[in-house]
Design a protein around this motif. Structure first.
Motif, PDB file in Angstrom:
ATOM      1  N   HIS A 163      -7.147  -0.267  -1.496  1.00 46.92           N
ATOM      2  CA  HIS A 163      -8.346  -0.319  -0.965  1.00 46.92           C
ATOM      3  C   HIS A 163      -8.977   1.036  -0.838  1.00 46.92           C
ATOM      4  O   HIS A 163     -10.125   1.121  -0.605  1.00 46.92           O
ATOM      5  CB  HIS A 163      -8.003  -0.791   0.407  1.00 46.92           C
ATOM      6  CG  HIS A 163      -6.890   0.303   1.280  1.00 46.92           C
ATOM      7  ND1 HIS A 163      -8.060   0.902   2.249  1.00 46.92           N
ATOM      8  CD2 HIS A 163      -5.848   0.582   1.435  1.00 46.92           C
ATOM      9  CE1 HIS A 163      -6.837   1.478   2.896  1.00 46.92           C
ATOM     10  NE2 HIS A 163      -5.816   1.306   2.492  1.00 46.92           N
ATOM     11  N   HIS A 170      -0.309  12.824   6.041  1.00 51.83           N
ATOM     12  CA  HIS A 170      -0.517  11.474   6.629  1.00 51.83           C
ATOM     13  C   HIS A 170       0.634  10.986   7.351  1.00 51.83           C
ATOM     14  O   HIS A 170       1.646  11.320   6.916  1.00 51.83           O
ATOM     15  CB  HIS A 170      -1.109  10.456   5.748  1.00 51.83           C
ATOM     16  CG  HIS A 170      -1.681   9.269   6.290  1.00 51.83           C
ATOM     17  ND1 HIS A 170      -0.846   8.173   6.652  1.00 51.83           N
ATOM     18  CD2 HIS A 170      -2.790   8.854   6.326  1.00 51.83           C
ATOM     19  CE1 HIS A 170      -1.529   7.092   7.028  1.00 51.83           C
ATOM     20  NE2 HIS A 170      -2.922   7.572   7.025  1.00 51.83           N
ATOM     21  N   ASN A 202      -5.567  13.766   3.722  1.00 56.28           N
ATOM     22  CA  ASN A 202      -6.608  12.857   3.734  1.00 56.28           C
ATOM     23  C   ASN A 202      -7.547  13.550   5.008  1.00 56.28           C
ATOM     24  O   ASN A 202      -8.790  13.195   5.313  1.00 56.28           O
ATOM     25  CB  ASN A 202      -5.814  11.480   4.432  1.00 56.28           C
ATOM     26  CG  ASN A 202      -5.214  11.826   5.687  1.00 56.28           C
ATOM     27  OD1 ASN A 202      -4.451  12.530   5.947  1.00 56.28           O
ATOM     28  ND2 ASN A 202      -5.811  10.906   6.675  1.00 56.28           N
ATOM     29  N   GLN A 260      -5.222   9.763  -1.667  1.00 56.57           N
ATOM     30  CA  GLN A 260      -6.780  10.345  -1.443  1.00 56.57           C
ATOM     31  C   GLN A 260      -7.176  10.961  -3.079  1.00 56.57           C
ATOM     32  O   GLN A 260      -8.036  11.670  -3.142  1.00 56.57           O
ATOM     33  CB  GLN A 260      -6.704  11.418  -0.358  1.00 56.57           C
ATOM     34  CG  GLN A 260      -6.721  10.821   0.770  1.00 56.57           C
ATOM     35  CD  GLN A 260      -7.575   9.820   1.295  1.00 56.57           C
ATOM     36  OE1 GLN A 260      -8.713   9.757   0.674  1.00 56.57           O
ATOM     37  NE2 GLN A 260      -7.417   8.900   2.323  1.00 56.57           N
ATOM     38  N   THR A 283       1.720   3.016   2.321  1.00 57.55           N
ATOM     39  CA  THR A 283       2.413   3.417   3.336  1.00 57.55           C
ATOM     40  C   THR A 283       3.944   2.286   3.135  1.00 57.55           C
ATOM     41  O   THR A 283       5.064   2.916   3.379  1.00 57.55           O
ATOM     42  CB  THR A 283       2.100   2.550   4.731  1.00 57.55           C
ATOM     43  OG1 THR A 283       0.732   3.136   5.112  1.00 57.55           O
ATOM     44  CG2 THR A 283       3.163   2.334   6.047  1.00 57.55           C
ATOM     45  N   ALA A 308       1.934   8.173   7.222  1.00 53.79           N
ATOM     46  CA  ALA A 308       2.922   7.520   6.559  1.00 53.79           C
ATOM     47  C   ALA A 308       3.892   8.348   5.639  1.00 53.79           C
ATOM     48  O   ALA A 308       4.756   8.033   5.088  1.00 53.79           O
ATOM     49  CB  ALA A 308       1.982   6.901   5.370  1.00 53.79           C
ATOM     50  N   SER A 351      -2.712   3.269  -2.651  1.00 56.03           N
ATOM     51  CA  SER A 351      -3.344   2.214  -2.059  1.00 56.03           C
ATOM     52  C   SER A 351      -4.503   1.534  -2.644  1.00 56.03           C
ATOM     53  O   SER A 351      -5.395   2.439  -3.116  1.00 56.03           O
ATOM     54  CB  SER A 351      -3.708   2.170  -0.442  1.00 56.03           C
ATOM     55  OG  SER A 351      -2.631   2.621   0.272  1.00 56.03           O
ATOM     56  N   GLY A 404       0.946  -1.087   0.014  1.00 59.35           N
ATOM     57  CA  GLY A 404       0.012   0.077   0.022  1.00 59.35           C
ATOM     58  C   GLY A 404       0.983   1.231   0.130  1.00 59.35           C
ATOM     59  O   GLY A 404       2.178   1.083  -0.188  1.00 59.35           O
TER      60      GLY A 404
END
Ligand code: PMP
Length: 418
Positions: free
Chosen positions: A236, A134, A186, A214, A106, A136, A234, A104
């Protein structure tokens, strides 16, 4: 296999009812009520095409990739590499070898920090980020600071949550070796002026990493037009599975960067004396990857492109405008950040009510919002709050979701006698 189950369907505009029918979970009732899912920035729901693609891998063509000479392994490898081509096209990267599959965003940022950072950063070199990153895109650089003595510089945002571009410019110096910024923040939804940022960097020959976590679900991305050096996202959040994402890197950088993790697949030959590394992109893909996840990410890309970014962007822009207008009518509601260009996210607070209480009461109405610091504690510090309530939007949200949120917030006010 029939990953073609996820083949694009042509849809003019955005047919919300048809979109919602694509997402099985949206038919689920929670506490006996219609599910109002407003937490897609944390993780988006999955369309049937993605769920089917992942299941079909296991049912019809699962084997390890890049290893077997038998038919099944070759099929799995072909589908895995076909997904890379889909991601390449999604980002408009020049070559497939510029796309590295990772866990992802991160992992992608950590990979850059650990390889680019180790190879090209020396004590005193500076990495420039912004105040609205973020974690990350903060912590990996701090780890490098502790390890190598690099310097982390942080560009401020104004009270609306927009980047102070003059301050950003003034923080670029002769020791700036990398600029690493969110494409969309984010916690606030700020769309950062990435074109201007890359422009400033190009004038000075500084590489740029854009964190597109995002962004990629809301707008088309063209890494060649952006001319960034790295772009990460990422799966997801793009309606794909969790545990898979991508790092785009310009081939000239990826070629020069040392591998990160060592193991199977990333080597060409190994003896106890010497190991020769594999070519791109496999040099960065040590070990057995998330095979079915990568293939299902390809299905997610197909899905998003079948709906079309034009339709997604116009639907979501209109919806965000409606949400801001309707939420503005609630007294005692405060927006945390009112960025000039906003995407996907609205952060808010109700005076005198803790965000967790708000989210708990909304949950009783089957409304899913995120309450907390959103892995962006420095953003919270900047705005003087410990946490916010964040409503975030995906292509399946509609006016009814906004209306439910507004009604839910009024209920919170009633409960707290506001
Ligand atoms: N960057 C941004 C801007 C994010 O929104 C997120 C996820 N919230 C991440 C990085 C990290 O993504 P992941 O947890 O999927 O690695």
């Amino acid at each position: 296999m029939t990953v073609s189950a996820a083949a694009p369907r042509v849809r003019p505009g955005l047919d919300l009812a048809a979109i919602r029918a694509d997402f099985p979970i949206l038919a689920r009732r929670v506490h006996g009520k219609r599910l109002v899912f407003l937490d897609s920035a944390a993780s988006a729901q999955k369309p049937r095409a993605v769920i089917d693609a992942e299941r079909e891998v296991y049912e019809t063509e699962y084997a390890n990739v890049h290893r077997g000479v038998y038919w099944l392994s070759e099929r799995a490898t072909a589908s895995y590499e076909a997904a890379r081509e889909k991601v390449r096209r999604l980002l408009n990267a020049r070559e497939g070898r510029e796309i590295v599959f990772v866990r992802g965003a991160t992992e992608a940022i950590n990979l850059v920090a650990q390889t680019f950072g180790r190879a090209f950063l020396a004590p005193g070199d500076e990495v420039l980020i912004t105040e609205v990153e973020h974690h990350a895109n903060i912590v990996p650089w701090q780890m490098l600071r502790d390890e190598k003595g690099i310097v982390l510089k942080v560009a401020p945002v104004d009270d609306e949550g927009d980047l102070d571009l003059d301050a950003f410019r003034s923080l670029i110096g002769p020791r700036t070796r990398l600029i690493s910024v969110a494409h969309v923040a984010n916690a606030l939804g700020t769309v950062l002026p990435v074109e201007a940022i890359v422009g400033l960097a190009r004038e000075r020959g500084i590489p740029v990493l854009l964190d597109g976590c995002q962004a990629v679900q809301h707008q088309p991305i063209d890494v060649q037009a952006l001319d960034c050096d790295f772009y990460v996202f990422s799966g997801h959040k793009l309606y794909g599975p969790s545990g898979v994402g991508a790092l785009y890197g310009k081939a000239e950088w990826l070629e020069k960067m040392p591998p990160w993790q060592g193991g199977g697949d990333m080597i060409r030959s190994v003896t106890f004396d010497k190991t020769e590394y594999n070519e791109l992109p496999w040099k960065f893909e040590a070990g057995t990857p998330n095979i079915a996840g990568v293939i299902a990410l390809g299905a997610a890309v197909d899905y998003v492109q079948s709906v079309g970014y034009d339709a997604i962007a116009s639907h979501e822009t209109e919806l965000l405008g409606y949400a801001v207008r309707e939420l503005s009518k609630i007294n005692s509601l405060r927006f945390i950040g009112r960025p000039r260009r906003r995407s996907g996210v609205i952060s808010l607070a109700l005076e005198g009510v803790h965000p967790h209480d708000i989210a708990t009461i909304l949950d009783r109405e089957a409304i899913c919002v995120r309450a907390g610091h959103h892995c962006a504690q420095p953003t919270m510090t900047r705005f003087g709050v410990p946490a916010t309530v964040r409503a975030s939007f995906g292509l399946y949200n509609g006016h009814d979701d906004v209306d439910a949120l507004v009604a839910g917030l009024r209920k919170v006010q009633e409960v707290f006698g506001l």
